[in-house]
Design an enzyme around this catalytic site. Sequence first.
Site, mmCIF file in Angstrom:
data_model
loop_
_atom_site.group_PDB
_atom_site.id
_atom_site.type_symbol
_atom_site.label_atom_id
_atom_site.label_comp_id
_atom_site.label_asym_id
_atom_site.label_seq_id
_atom_site.Cartn_x
_atom_site.Cartn_y
_atom_site.Cartn_z
ATOM 1 N N ALA A 170 0.834 -1.217 0.000
ATOM 2 C CA ALA A 170 0.000 0.000 0.000
ATOM 3 C C ALA A 170 0.863 1.261 0.000
ATOM 4 O O ALA A 170 0.532 2.259 0.621
ATOM 5 C CB ALA A 170 -0.933 -0.017 1.211
ATOM 6 N N GLY A 171 1.989 1.168 -0.723
ATOM 7 C CA GLY A 171 2.856 2.353 -0.840
ATOM 8 C C GLY A 171 2.335 3.266 -1.935
ATOM 9 O O GLY A 171 1.127 3.343 -2.194
ATOM 10 N N THR A 172 3.256 3.938 -2.616
ATOM 11 C CA THR A 172 2.875 4.928 -3.628
ATOM 12 C C THR A 172 1.973 4.324 -4.699
ATOM 13 O O THR A 172 0.897 4.850 -5.000
ATOM 14 C CB THR A 172 4.152 5.489 -4.296
ATOM 15 O OG1 THR A 172 5.019 5.946 -3.256
ATOM 16 C CG2 THR A 172 3.838 6.635 -5.225
ATOM 17 N N GLY A 223 0.465 1.193 -4.817
ATOM 18 C CA GLY A 223 -0.709 0.471 -4.318
ATOM 19 C C GLY A 223 -1.818 1.413 -3.864
ATOM 20 O O GLY A 223 -2.996 1.223 -4.205
ATOM 21 N N ARG A 281 12.770 1.533 -7.240
ATOM 22 C CA ARG A 281 14.079 2.027 -7.692
ATOM 23 C C ARG A 281 14.383 3.370 -7.076
ATOM 24 O O ARG A 281 13.493 4.192 -6.903
ATOM 25 C CB ARG A 281 14.053 2.195 -9.204
ATOM 26 C CG ARG A 281 14.508 0.984 -9.920
ATOM 27 C CD ARG A 281 15.067 1.302 -11.261
ATOM 28 N NE ARG A 281 14.123 1.902 -12.182
ATOM 29 C CZ ARG A 281 14.485 2.418 -13.352
ATOM 30 N NH1 ARG A 281 15.753 2.424 -13.708
ATOM 31 N NH2 ARG A 281 13.598 2.940 -14.162
ATOM 32 N N ARG A 304 16.461 -1.519 -12.334
ATOM 33 C CA ARG A 304 15.399 -2.386 -11.791
ATOM 34 C C ARG A 304 15.988 -3.713 -11.311
ATOM 35 O O ARG A 304 15.523 -4.298 -10.337
ATOM 36 C CB ARG A 304 14.345 -2.652 -12.853
ATOM 37 C CG ARG A 304 13.533 -1.442 -13.238
ATOM 38 C CD ARG A 304 12.529 -1.775 -14.325
ATOM 39 N NE ARG A 304 11.759 -0.613 -14.769
ATOM 40 C CZ ARG A 304 12.157 0.229 -15.719
ATOM 41 N NH1 ARG A 304 13.317 0.051 -16.319
ATOM 42 N NH2 ARG A 304 11.408 1.253 -16.063
ATOM 43 N N ASN A 334 13.249 -8.231 -3.676
ATOM 44 C CA ASN A 334 11.849 -8.310 -4.102
ATOM 45 C C ASN A 334 11.406 -9.735 -4.418
ATOM 46 O O ASN A 334 10.232 -10.078 -4.266
ATOM 47 C CB ASN A 334 11.596 -7.368 -5.283
ATOM 48 C CG ASN A 334 11.531 -5.912 -4.814
ATOM 49 O OD1 ASN A 334 11.533 -5.647 -3.609
ATOM 50 N ND2 ASN A 334 11.462 -4.981 -5.738
ATOM 51 N N HIS A 378 10.838 -5.260 -19.474
ATOM 52 C CA HIS A 378 10.506 -3.951 -18.899
ATOM 53 C C HIS A 378 11.794 -3.477 -18.225
ATOM 54 O O HIS A 378 11.986 -3.635 -17.026
ATOM 55 C CB HIS A 378 9.361 -4.078 -17.886
ATOM 56 C CG HIS A 378 9.004 -2.777 -17.219
ATOM 57 N ND1 HIS A 378 8.621 -1.661 -17.926
ATOM 58 C CD2 HIS A 378 8.996 -2.420 -15.913
ATOM 59 C CE1 HIS A 378 8.380 -0.668 -17.079
ATOM 60 N NE2 HIS A 378 8.602 -1.102 -15.848
#
Length: 299
Positions: A8-10, A12, A79, A85, A92, A172
């Site tokens: 629920a960071g930036t 999410g 990042r 990445r 992760n 990506h």
Amino acid sequence: MKLSIIGAGTIGATLAYQCAEKNLFDELVLVDIAEGLAKGQCLDICHALAYGGETEISCGTYLDMCDSDIIVISAGKPRRPGTDRLDLIRDNCKIIEQISSEIVKNAPDSIVVAVTNPVDIMNRAAFLKTGFDRSRIIGFGGQLDSARFRYLLSLEYSVPVGDVEAYVIGEHGEAQVPVFSRIKIRGELVTIDDQRRDELRTRLRASAMEVIEKKGATVFAPINTLIPMLESIIYDKKETMMCSANLDGEYGLRDVSIGVPTTLGKLGIEKIKEWDLDEYEKKLLVSGAQKLLSYCRSI
Ligand code: NAD
């Protein structure tokens, strides 16, 4: 229809807010190891939509993702300026593996959309760890890269961005593949020579880091390009979307998740489209896949 967002960071929290604002889901659950953060984001969204939101929004633990139709994984390290990445792999990957085990236990019928970077490797890890059919494990990245490519081309040709049709497949990351052979400006195919292709690729590759260096994180572009993917699944629109998919022979590649054109519908990735690519594009796609395979083997 129920969405759970893990992390629920930036990304999410912004995704949760936008989904609730558009009333895309009946129920939305936010989960984060930082429980206070998830609670704060949840309350803020509930307050924001108190004059008309219809989505039931809550925060909770992994148990609360039960019966989710879609799970978005946006948990993990982002990042920082000057990093790649791929620097995030080890940290992760552990997070994705843990979350994948929880998904198997609590939401075994869900469609999983991985956002966490490096997304192709995380999408491979989620596929291997959940054991779900590959149609239900979708990596987000190509739609965003394609949006950035369209923007660059609109500047290049001095046309509104809506007049540009262009796609990016492949990793990506550094080995992304802008599909130059399919660029259309106002419906007409255009030709770009190799030198100009390389210059555009260099600028495209730098797009995300330019934002991260200046404002700390990419936010609006990922959310605005992720939501149409969710809509294509929810409403069974069967739209063509550039997604990281676990390949099984398509484009001559297997054992790797990488960006390709897909058809997204209520079952997830319902089709992987095999576009005719030119030699330049094929070479880039294969070299990106080989790079990803060697990283996957190393972990
Ligand atoms: P952020 O740091 O703001 O949020 C990450 C959140 O994950 C944090 O709140 C953290 O507490 C939480 N978290 C960590 N481990 C967890 C776990 N095991 N369970 C639940 N929550 C956990 O980062 P952000 O900017 O929101 O970015 C999230 C990820 O998305 C990053 O890896 C970033 O690189 C990636 N991202 C990908 C794309 C893409 O195109 N695929 C675009 C933007 C961001």
